[in-house]
Each structure stands twice: as C-alpha cells, then as structure tokens.
Design a protein around this motif. Structure first.
Motif: not given
Length: 209
Positions: A54-60, A66-69, A84-88, A112-115
């Motif tokens: 939903v929010f990551n580093y590049d918006g794609v 962002a889907l990693d440790s 905090s860098d993953a705000n796109v 950084r936010t994800h399903f």
C-alpha cells in the motif's frame, strides 16, 4: 512535542482503536490486484506467504524491499533502507477510496504498509520488529479475512490475541510475537501498517480510543 513509544503503548501492548475498514470493499479491490501479490521474503520462499504493498519505496506493486526483512535486505545489499523511507502510495492505494479515507489522517506519518496473505500453513516465526537503536515507528494491525482463532493465530508473547476483521489494533510488536495460519483450505489476509511515532499518529490513536 517529542512523542515516544511510551505515548503509544501507555494504553496497553494490545488494544483496539475505533478506526474501521469495510473489508468487503477491500476484498473487491484486492481482486483487481490478484496478479500483483509477491512472495514475502524470497529467502524464505518455502513459507507460503505473500505481500501486496500500500505504501512502499517506489509506488509500484510487485516485488519490493518493502516485502522483505529490512535487516536481512540491508545486510545482503549493503543498504540502509528504513521503514520511514517507504512512504510512497502505490497503485493499490490510488485504486481504493476505502484505503484513501482510512489513511487520510495519517498521511505524512504512514510508512511501509502492506497486505499480508498467509496461505494455509503460512507463518511468521517468533521474532521482534525492533531490536536496536531508537524505535521511531509502530504497528497497527487490521485483520481482513479468515483471521480468527483457532485456525489463524496471532500470539503476543504467551497470549493468543482475539481480533475482529475490519477493526484496527495497536500491537507492541517489539515484544516477541508470532503469526500462523493453521487453516487447511483458506488464506488469511491482514493489513500491516507502520506509522511514525509522532504527534499525528498519536492524535489518530487518541481519536479512536
């Protein structure tokens, strides 16, 4: 005003805030992005779990640090990425009025936010989300579907947490916790939100108490 982790967890290590999500609308949107789910932490590809940002580093949406440790990713790639860098906002966020409305009070603080999709047998082993240095973000968890005990279990230290789908929960994940889907047939889907420890996030919490 200096906001600290104590300000977040003064209300407890696990508590509900009254900011809800319409899970039926979310599931309809997730169907449109079915092909965009990616393996969570490819180094542990034997664990059946996937993420959708939903929010990551590049918006794609798709494979992404962002889907990693982040700890393991930084060690492997000699980088210094932070949550905090993953705000796109991603294309998924832009396609969902429900997500846009939910996150409106947190824009500028949500990172950084994800399903997270745990397929049958999917799990996270016992771990802590923060182990070194100053903690500058915290977790909000929203169960989406098939997240109820006994088939799906979120354990904080030695306590199984009971949660309602669509409700938001503050969980102190600096404490030892684990998550697993023991259902033999159904996926379990959760929304995992990281937010900065700041005045905006504290107001979001306080407005939902």
């Amino acid at each position: 005003i200096m906001i600290t982790p104590y300000d977040i967890y003064q209300y407890g290590d696990f508590y509900r805030i009254h900011h809800n999500i319409d899970t039926s609308k979310i599931l309809d949107t997730l169907e449109l992005f079915e092909s965009k789910w990616s393996q969570y932490n490819t180094r542990r590809s034997h664990i059946p779990r996937e993420g959708l940002c939903v929010f990551n580093y590049d918006g794609v949406c798709g494979p992404n640090p962002a889907l990693d440790s982040l700890k393991q990713y930084n060690e492997l790639h000699s980088t210094n990425l932070t949550e905090s860098d993953a705000n796109v906002p991603t294309e998924l966020y832009n396609a969902s009025p429900e997500l846009q409305e939910y996150f409106k009070p947190l824009i500028g603080s949500v990172v950084r936010t994800h399903f997270l999709k745990l397929k049958p047998g999917g799990f996270f082993p016992p771990h802590r989300d923060h182990t070194k240095g100053k903690q500058n973000s915290f977790r909000i968890i929203v169960p989406i579907i098939n997240c109820e005990v006994p088939c799906s279990n979120f354990i904080l230290e030695d306590k199984i947490l009971n949660m309602n789908c669509g409700s938001s929960y503050i969980i102190n994940t600096t404490k030892m916790h684990t998550l697993f889907n023991a259902d033999a047939h159904r996926d379990s889907i959760w929304l995992v939100i990281n937010a900065k420890i700041d005045e905006r996030s504290l107001k979001f919490i306080e407005s939902g108490l």
